[in-house]
Design a protein around this motif. Structure first.
Motif, PDB file in Angstrom:
ATOM      1  N   SER A 107      -6.967  12.458   3.520  1.00  0.00           N
ATOM      2  CA  SER A 107      -6.050  11.323   3.415  1.00  0.00           C
ATOM      3  C   SER A 107      -6.519  10.424   2.284  1.00  0.00           C
ATOM      4  O   SER A 107      -7.717  10.317   2.013  1.00  0.00           O
ATOM      5  CB  SER A 107      -5.989  10.534   4.724  1.00  0.00           C
ATOM      6  N   GLY A 108      -5.570   9.798   1.626  1.00  0.00           N
ATOM      7  CA  GLY A 108      -5.889   8.890   0.540  1.00  0.00           C
ATOM      8  C   GLY A 108      -4.929   7.721   0.531  1.00  0.00           C
ATOM      9  O   GLY A 108      -3.802   7.823   1.022  1.00  0.00           O
ATOM     10  N   SER A 109      -5.364   6.599  -0.012  1.00  0.00           N
ATOM     11  CA  SER A 109      -4.505   5.418  -0.049  1.00  0.00           C
ATOM     12  C   SER A 109      -4.854   4.571  -1.256  1.00  0.00           C
ATOM     13  O   SER A 109      -5.988   4.575  -1.746  1.00  0.00           O
ATOM     14  CB  SER A 109      -4.643   4.582   1.229  1.00  0.00           C
ATOM     15  N   ILE A 110      -3.861   3.837  -1.736  1.00  0.00           N
ATOM     16  CA  ILE A 110      -4.036   2.851  -2.785  1.00  0.00           C
ATOM     17  C   ILE A 110      -3.451   1.543  -2.271  1.00  0.00           C
ATOM     18  O   ILE A 110      -2.339   1.528  -1.740  1.00  0.00           O
ATOM     19  CB  ILE A 110      -3.383   3.301  -4.107  1.00  0.00           C
ATOM     20  N   VAL A 111      -4.226   0.472  -2.353  1.00  0.00           N
ATOM     21  CA  VAL A 111      -3.840  -0.815  -1.784  1.00  0.00           C
ATOM     22  C   VAL A 111      -3.941  -1.886  -2.861  1.00  0.00           C
ATOM     23  O   VAL A 111      -4.970  -2.007  -3.533  1.00  0.00           O
ATOM     24  CB  VAL A 111      -4.737  -1.197  -0.586  1.00  0.00           C
ATOM     25  N   GLY A 112      -2.882  -2.655  -3.029  1.00  0.00           N
ATOM     26  CA  GLY A 112      -2.880  -3.782  -3.948  1.00  0.00           C
ATOM     27  C   GLY A 112      -2.840  -5.096  -3.190  1.00  0.00           C
ATOM     28  O   GLY A 112      -2.104  -5.226  -2.209  1.00  0.00           O
ATOM     29  N   ARG A 113      -3.665  -6.061  -3.607  1.00  0.00           N
ATOM     30  CA  ARG A 113      -3.738  -7.362  -2.930  1.00  0.00           C
ATOM     31  C   ARG A 113      -3.624  -8.485  -3.943  1.00  0.00           C
ATOM     32  O   ARG A 113      -4.040  -8.344  -5.087  1.00  0.00           O
ATOM     33  CB  ARG A 113      -5.060  -7.510  -2.169  1.00  0.00           C
ATOM     34  N   THR A 114      -3.090  -9.595  -3.480  1.00  0.00           N
ATOM     35  CA  THR A 114      -3.048 -10.794  -4.305  1.00  0.00           C
ATOM     36  C   THR A 114      -3.344 -12.006  -3.434  1.00  0.00           C
ATOM     37  O   THR A 114      -2.929 -12.058  -2.270  1.00  0.00           O
ATOM     38  CB  THR A 114      -1.675 -10.952  -5.003  1.00  0.00           C
ATOM     39  N   SER A 169      -6.055  -7.469  -7.055  1.00  0.00           N
ATOM     40  CA  SER A 169      -6.980  -6.339  -7.052  1.00  0.00           C
ATOM     41  C   SER A 169      -6.290  -5.098  -6.501  1.00  0.00           C
ATOM     42  O   SER A 169      -5.282  -5.187  -5.782  1.00  0.00           O
ATOM     43  CB  SER A 169      -8.232  -6.643  -6.220  1.00  0.00           C
ATOM     44  N   ILE A 170      -6.829  -3.938  -6.872  1.00  0.00           N
ATOM     45  CA  ILE A 170      -6.330  -2.649  -6.380  1.00  0.00           C
ATOM     46  C   ILE A 170      -7.519  -1.834  -5.889  1.00  0.00           C
ATOM     47  O   ILE A 170      -8.538  -1.697  -6.586  1.00  0.00           O
ATOM     48  CB  ILE A 170      -5.580  -1.885  -7.485  1.00  0.00           C
ATOM     49  N   SER A 220       0.816  -1.200   0.000  1.00  0.00           N
ATOM     50  CA  SER A 220       0.000   0.000   0.000  1.00  0.00           C
ATOM     51  C   SER A 220       0.852   1.253   0.000  1.00  0.00           C
ATOM     52  O   SER A 220       2.031   1.245   0.386  1.00  0.00           O
ATOM     53  CB  SER A 220      -0.930   0.016   1.212  1.00  0.00           C
ATOM     54  N   PHE A 221       0.219   2.332  -0.428  1.00  0.00           N
ATOM     55  CA  PHE A 221       0.834   3.656  -0.416  1.00  0.00           C
ATOM     56  C   PHE A 221      -0.243   4.648  -0.027  1.00  0.00           C
ATOM     57  O   PHE A 221      -1.347   4.637  -0.575  1.00  0.00           O
ATOM     58  CB  PHE A 221       1.396   3.993  -1.798  1.00  0.00           C
ATOM     59  N   GLY A 222       0.042   5.506   0.945  1.00  0.00           N
ATOM     60  CA  GLY A 222      -0.934   6.479   1.407  1.00  0.00           C
ATOM     61  C   GLY A 222      -0.313   7.841   1.636  1.00  0.00           C
ATOM     62  O   GLY A 222       0.879   7.947   1.961  1.00  0.00           O
ATOM     63  N   VAL A 223      -1.091   8.888   1.461  1.00  0.00           N
ATOM     64  CA  VAL A 223      -0.661  10.257   1.735  1.00  0.00           C
ATOM     65  C   VAL A 223      -1.763  10.947   2.528  1.00  0.00           C
ATOM     66  O   VAL A 223      -2.946  10.604   2.424  1.00  0.00           O
ATOM     67  CB  VAL A 223      -0.367  11.037   0.431  1.00  0.00           C
ATOM     68  N   ASP A 224      -1.383  11.907   3.341  1.00  0.00           N
ATOM     69  CA  ASP A 224      -2.370  12.692   4.077  1.00  0.00           C
ATOM     70  C   ASP A 224      -1.890  14.119   4.218  1.00  0.00           C
ATOM     71  O   ASP A 224      -0.682  14.395   4.297  1.00  0.00           O
ATOM     72  CB  ASP A 224      -2.631  12.089   5.459  1.00  0.00           C
TER      73      ASP A 224
END
Length: 304
Positions: free
Chosen positions: A227-234, A253-254, A218-222
């Motif tokens: 605040s926002g985040s993008i999360v990748g899963r497998t 998925s993202i 994941s990568f997040g900024v605030d």
């Protein structure tokens, strides 16, 4: 009893002042924590941070509780994906212990519950430690999640439990989490997270496997209230499971989300789950695959 445990921080508030000492604190982090009022030590959401004790050698103990919407409670390194449209709330309690000038340990429990109360609760626990030098911090933890009452309800009513990672037969999970943060200034920062773990499914689940390996990054900024985040899963079936061709299947998925903390203790969250995915959620000879349909959402959460 479980409700009482999650409410424990509120019940202790009137008594914690008597347990604090007036000794000078050689650890600036503990000094800042214990010099603040309880509501100033809180994090995002309806949190209550309560300093419990401070020793003359600089060690300290604090208790924190929070109640948040599902979307705002998802940490940047959260390994599990809950459907945003299930209108879930997350209650958590954490004990934090300052053991060195820049090191603190924590032990916490959390509970996911749904508005309709027609699905079993998911109770999680986590233990770990964090190093912080003010601007930079890094932490490592071990966590578990378990469905309460899963012995009967999901087997009789597979659709009654909201999906976890797109799986209606979710039973439990164990994961190792790592997270780091870089503070750009006093109001903004960057968060990085990673998780590796295993999801166990109920016997007789329609997917036809006992467990799945999972990974998340994941990568997040605030910046201030935003605040926002993008999360990748497998996810993939556990290595070594028999089944020609099926054991090599993998689902990716993202997720993308933005949360705005409002001045009146409200939160507005906008985003999409499975914004991008691979591995179609269609029936196979082994059973239905995890649901990876794109799900946009807009949620508002108000603390009362």
């Amino acid at each position: 009893m479980r409700r009482l445990f999650f409410s424990l921080p509120l019940l202790l508030m009137p008594f914690v002042a008597a347990g604090q000492t007036a000794a000078n604190d050689s650890y600036s982090a503990a000094g800042r924590l214990l010099s603040q009022a309880p509501d100033q030590t809180s994090q995002a959401g309806a949190s209550n941070g309560v300093p419990l004790w401070r020793g003359a050698d600089g060690r300290w103990l604090a208790l924190q509780s929070s109640s948040q919407s599902l979307t705002s409670a998802q940490r940047a390194d959260a390994p599990l994906q809950f459907r945003a449209l299930d209108s879930a709330t997350v209650q958590s309690s954490d004990i934090k212990y300052g053991i060195a000038p820049n090191v603190q340990a924590h032990l916490g429990v959390s509970e996911h519950s749904w508005a309709n109360n027609q699905a079993p609760r998911i109770v999680g626990s986590e233990v770990g430690a964090t190093y912080s030098d003010g601007r930079y911090s890094v932490g490592l933890s071990l966590g578990t999640d378990n469905v309460q009452g899963a012995a009967t309800l999901p087997r009789l009513l597979p659709g009654a439990m909201p999906g976890v990672n797109g799986l209606s037969g979710f039973d439990s999970s164990t994961q190792v989490n790592a997270r780091g943060r870089v503070a750009l200034d006093s109001k903004s920062g960057i968060d990085l997270g990673a998780s590796v773990g295993r999801v166990r499914l109920l016997p007789g689940n329609l997917l036809g496997v006992n467990s799945l390996d999972q990974k998340a990054v994941s990568f997040g900024v605030d910046r201030g209230p935003l605040s926002g985040s993008i999360v990748g899963r497998t996810m993939a079936p556990e290595a070594g499971i028999p089944g020609a061709g099926y054991a090599d299947r993998r689902w990716n998925s993202i997720d993308l989300g933005v949360t705005w903390r409002l001045p009146w203790q409200g939160e507005l969250s906008i985003g999409a789950q499975n914004l991008w995915s691979s591995g179609n959620g269609v029936n196979t000879p082994a059973g239905p695959e995890p649901d990876q349909s794109r799900t946009p959402y807009v949620q508002y959460h108000q603390d009362l």
